[in-house]
Scaffold this motif. Structure first.
Motif, PDB file in Angstrom:
ATOM      1  N   LYS A 103       2.853  -9.113  -2.518  1.00 25.01           N
ATOM      2  CA  LYS A 103       1.526  -9.702  -2.269  1.00 25.01           C
ATOM      3  C   LYS A 103       0.606  -9.514  -3.473  1.00 25.01           C
ATOM      4  O   LYS A 103      -0.038 -10.457  -3.925  1.00 25.01           O
ATOM      5  CB  LYS A 103       0.881  -9.056  -1.027  1.00 25.01           C
ATOM      6  N   SER A 104       0.567  -8.272  -3.988  1.00 24.97           N
ATOM      7  CA  SER A 104      -0.318  -7.994  -5.121  1.00 24.97           C
ATOM      8  C   SER A 104       0.123  -8.789  -6.348  1.00 24.97           C
ATOM      9  O   SER A 104      -0.711  -9.289  -7.103  1.00 24.97           O
ATOM     10  CB  SER A 104      -0.321  -6.506  -5.443  1.00 24.97           C
ATOM     11  N   THR A 105       1.425  -8.913  -6.506  1.00 24.04           N
ATOM     12  CA  THR A 105       1.941  -9.664  -7.656  1.00 24.04           C
ATOM     13  C   THR A 105       1.532 -11.129  -7.566  1.00 24.04           C
ATOM     14  O   THR A 105       1.034 -11.711  -8.527  1.00 24.04           O
ATOM     15  CB  THR A 105       3.483  -9.543  -7.705  1.00 24.04           C
ATOM     16  N   GLY A 126      -7.949  -1.633  -3.458  1.00 24.24           N
ATOM     17  CA  GLY A 126      -8.269  -0.433  -2.691  1.00 24.24           C
ATOM     18  C   GLY A 126      -7.100   0.520  -2.675  1.00 24.24           C
ATOM     19  O   GLY A 126      -7.190   1.621  -2.151  1.00 24.24           O
ATOM     20  N   GLU A 127      -5.971   0.082  -3.204  1.00 27.20           N
ATOM     21  CA  GLU A 127      -4.763   0.896  -3.117  1.00 27.20           C
ATOM     22  C   GLU A 127      -4.341   1.457  -4.449  1.00 27.20           C
ATOM     23  O   GLU A 127      -3.780   2.531  -4.532  1.00 27.20           O
ATOM     24  CB  GLU A 127      -3.623   0.040  -2.561  1.00 27.20           C
ATOM     25  N   GLU A 128      -4.568   0.655  -5.487  1.00 23.62           N
ATOM     26  CA  GLU A 128      -4.099   1.071  -6.796  1.00 23.62           C
ATOM     27  C   GLU A 128      -5.292   1.306  -7.713  1.00 23.62           C
ATOM     28  O   GLU A 128      -6.333   0.676  -7.561  1.00 23.62           O
ATOM     29  CB  GLU A 128      -3.195  -0.016  -7.395  1.00 23.62           C
ATOM     30  N   ALA A 129      -5.091   2.186  -8.673  1.00 22.63           N
ATOM     31  CA  ALA A 129      -6.127   2.422  -9.670  1.00 22.63           C
ATOM     32  C   ALA A 129      -6.153   1.233 -10.632  1.00 22.63           C
ATOM     33  O   ALA A 129      -5.170   0.489 -10.740  1.00 22.63           O
ATOM     34  CB  ALA A 129      -5.835   3.697 -10.425  1.00 22.63           C
ATOM     35  N   ILE A 173      -9.275  -9.059  -1.960  1.00 26.80           N
ATOM     36  CA  ILE A 173      -9.438  -7.697  -1.437  1.00 26.80           C
ATOM     37  C   ILE A 173      -8.055  -7.175  -1.086  1.00 26.80           C
ATOM     38  O   ILE A 173      -7.413  -7.649  -0.151  1.00 26.80           O
ATOM     39  CB  ILE A 173     -10.332  -7.694  -0.167  1.00 26.80           C
ATOM     40  N   ASP A 174      -7.585  -6.201  -1.821  1.00 29.24           N
ATOM     41  CA  ASP A 174      -6.203  -5.709  -1.682  1.00 29.24           C
ATOM     42  C   ASP A 174      -6.239  -4.220  -1.352  1.00 29.24           C
ATOM     43  O   ASP A 174      -6.368  -3.393  -2.233  1.00 29.24           O
ATOM     44  CB  ASP A 174      -5.468  -5.971  -3.008  1.00 29.24           C
ATOM     45  N   SER A 175      -6.157  -3.775  -0.156  1.00 29.42           N
ATOM     46  CA  SER A 175      -5.955  -4.513   1.078  1.00 29.42           C
ATOM     47  C   SER A 175      -7.099  -4.245   2.044  1.00 29.42           C
ATOM     48  O   SER A 175      -7.852  -3.293   1.843  1.00 29.42           O
ATOM     49  CB  SER A 175      -4.658  -4.026   1.734  1.00 29.42           C
TER      50      SER A 175
HETATM   51 MG    MG Z   1       0.054  -4.334  -3.088  1.00 30.47          MG
END
Ligand code: MG
Ligand code: TYD
Length: 470
Positions: A103-105, A126-129, A173-175
């Protein structure tokens, strides 16, 4: 203001209960009910109507000026096909999928493509720096795209920041599960928080005209974890799915207020990110063995696009006990129906056999038009007769044993011809007359015609007896 009353909310379906209980009556799940503080944005139930505080709203008629939904194509054809031609301004899309599916990709690729065309795109992780997102963009060769990036989970800060600058065309907005808002008193990750955060972001989209994409993680059984409530609030829900061990990823629309829901987008995950697959039929057919019994090629439709896919059946004698029926990619009860029709109207008895059915490539088929191709694969496996390698099959089987014509016969035949198929086993439809004559049609009126065609003179019952005795 009265003291906020605690409520008990099911974390699976969002149903609100008056007291704690072990099982949610609404969705039937166990141990999903959690006490949460009441939220300001909680819906006001019957009897709770506030009077004297509201303002008078102006009513309008259905007729009047309404602009055609202005769309923002991502420039990724497979994604735009599923959204219905691009993201609609001011709309909110929920993108669901299992963790790690891509999804992020997909979204960073879409963000970069839009930003490169001069649109302002904001990506909130919101999940990754920030460094991790940058690393991925770098790996995808997108590091030079002017995407505005931030790592943040506080929705109030996000909305304030977005409102202060130039309105972006797209906000990602992830996620949504990581977001929280001070407007509600509940722990992050709870249904109340997810709903409150989604509400704030939806309000932002509607008031500013920015398109917003919310990423939602999905549990094993395919539910968007927790925020099923969000599905009802957003304008479109799309799912990103794939089968373990395969590199294909399929984007599928579940709900779309501004477009179709039966279109799919096909991607392949490679070292350089997600690549569009423009000709999915070639992918789902793969390399085929002309001597293999038990496979058939179904000429299907996914939305407006024809798609050829290989169906594989394995029919083996069951020593004792209840015969097994295992299905991947199709409907189990539909298989039971086909087995019953084959027995009642085709003279093919599979009651003593284990039956396995698989749709190649990890695709999931929902069309009843696959009935005939499933039946062909089953009879082929039972008799050991391979189907002609250049034959595509489609048709809906009814309980009476009749084979019904299906829609888009012409499209299906054209796609088959394009991929080198020269024959089709299909019900005779009127459209077939006008369609491409590069494909010869074996007219199948009843299921018995198909059995005769596939068994090619081999008596099905004898084969069954031999197999059982042997
Ligand atoms: Mg992701
Ligand atoms: P990701 O987009 O982080 O998934 P999600 O956001 O849905 O959780 O994708 C993670 C997976 O994709 C990971 O297993 C590695 C793989 N991947 C590739 O194979 N190629 C790539 O170019 C990228 C960026 C990821």
């Amino acid at each position: 203001m009265a003291k906020p009353k605690a409520s008990f909310i099911c974390q699976n379906c969002g149903a609100v209960h008056g007291r704690w209980q072990g099982r949610c009556e609404a969705c039937g799940d166990w141990n999903t009910i959690v006490e949460e503080g009441s939220s300001l944005s909680a819906p006001i139930g019957p009897g709770g109507v506030r009077i004297g505080k509201g303002r008078i709203i102006a009513m309008e008629g259905l007729t009047g000026a309404s602009l055609d939904a202005p769309r923002l194509p991502a420039g990724i054809a497979e994604l735009d096909r599923v959204t219905g031609g691009g993201f609609v301004k001011g709309s909110v899309i929920l993108l669901g999928g299992e963790p790690g599916i891509g999804k992020s990709t997909l979204l960073i690729q879409a963000a970069a493509a839009l930003a490169k065309r001069g649109q302002r795109v904001v990506y909130i992780s919101g999940e990754e720096a920030v460094a991790q997102v940058r690393l991925r963009a770098d790996r995808l060769g997108l590091a030079d795209s002017p995407v505005d990036l931030a790592a943040e989970t506080h929705v109030d800060d996000i909305v304030a920041t977005l409102s202060a600058g130039k309105t972006p065309a797209l906000v990602i907005i992830d996620s949504i599960q990581t977001m929280w808002t001070s407007a509600v008193e509940a722990a992050p990750g709870t249904v109340t928080q997810v709903r409150g955060s989604a509400q704030a972001l939806i309000r932002y989209a509607k008031t500013t005209g920015a398109a917003v994409i919310l990423v939602g993680h999905v549990t094993k059984d395919g539910q968007i974890a927790g925020p099923r409530v969000v599905e009802h609030m957003v304008d479109a829900v799309i799912f990103f799915e794939g089968e373990g061990g395969h590199d294909f990823r399929i984007l599928r629309g579940l709900k779309n207020r501004f477009g179709p829901t039966d279109e799919i987008g096909v991607f392949e995950m490679r070292g350089n990110g997600l690549n569009e697959v423009a000709n999915p039929s070639a992918l789902f057919l793969g390399t085929r063995d002309p001597n293999a019994a038990g496979t058939s090629v179904f000429a299907g439709m996914e939305g407006t696009r024809p798609l050829l896919v290989e169906l594989q059946a394995l029919v083996v004698p069951n020593g004792m006990g209840t015969p097994r029926r295992a299905v991947v990619g199709w409907d189990t009860s539909r298989l039971a129906m086909i087995l019953a029709v084959l027995e009642a109207h085709g003279g093919v008895r599979l009651g003593q056999y284990d039956v396995y059915l698989n749709v190649a490539g990890g695709l999931r088929i929902a069309e009843p038009a696959a009935d005939l191709a499933v039946a062909a694969a089953l009879v082929s496996s039972l008799t050991g007769n391979p189907l002609p390698i250049d034959m595509a099959i489609f048709g809906e089987v009814s309980l009476s044993g009749a084979v019904r014509p299906v829609s888009h016969t012409g499209h299906r035949l054209k796609e088959a011809a394009k991929l080198g198929f020269t024959r089709a086993a299909a019900p005779l439809a009127q459209q077939a007359e006008e369609s491409d004559r590069a494909v010869g049609i074996h007219a199948i009126e009843r299921i018995a015609d198909l059995v005769a065609l596939v068994a090619a003179g081999k008596p099905v019952r004898t084969v069954e007896r031999v197999a059982r005795d042997g």
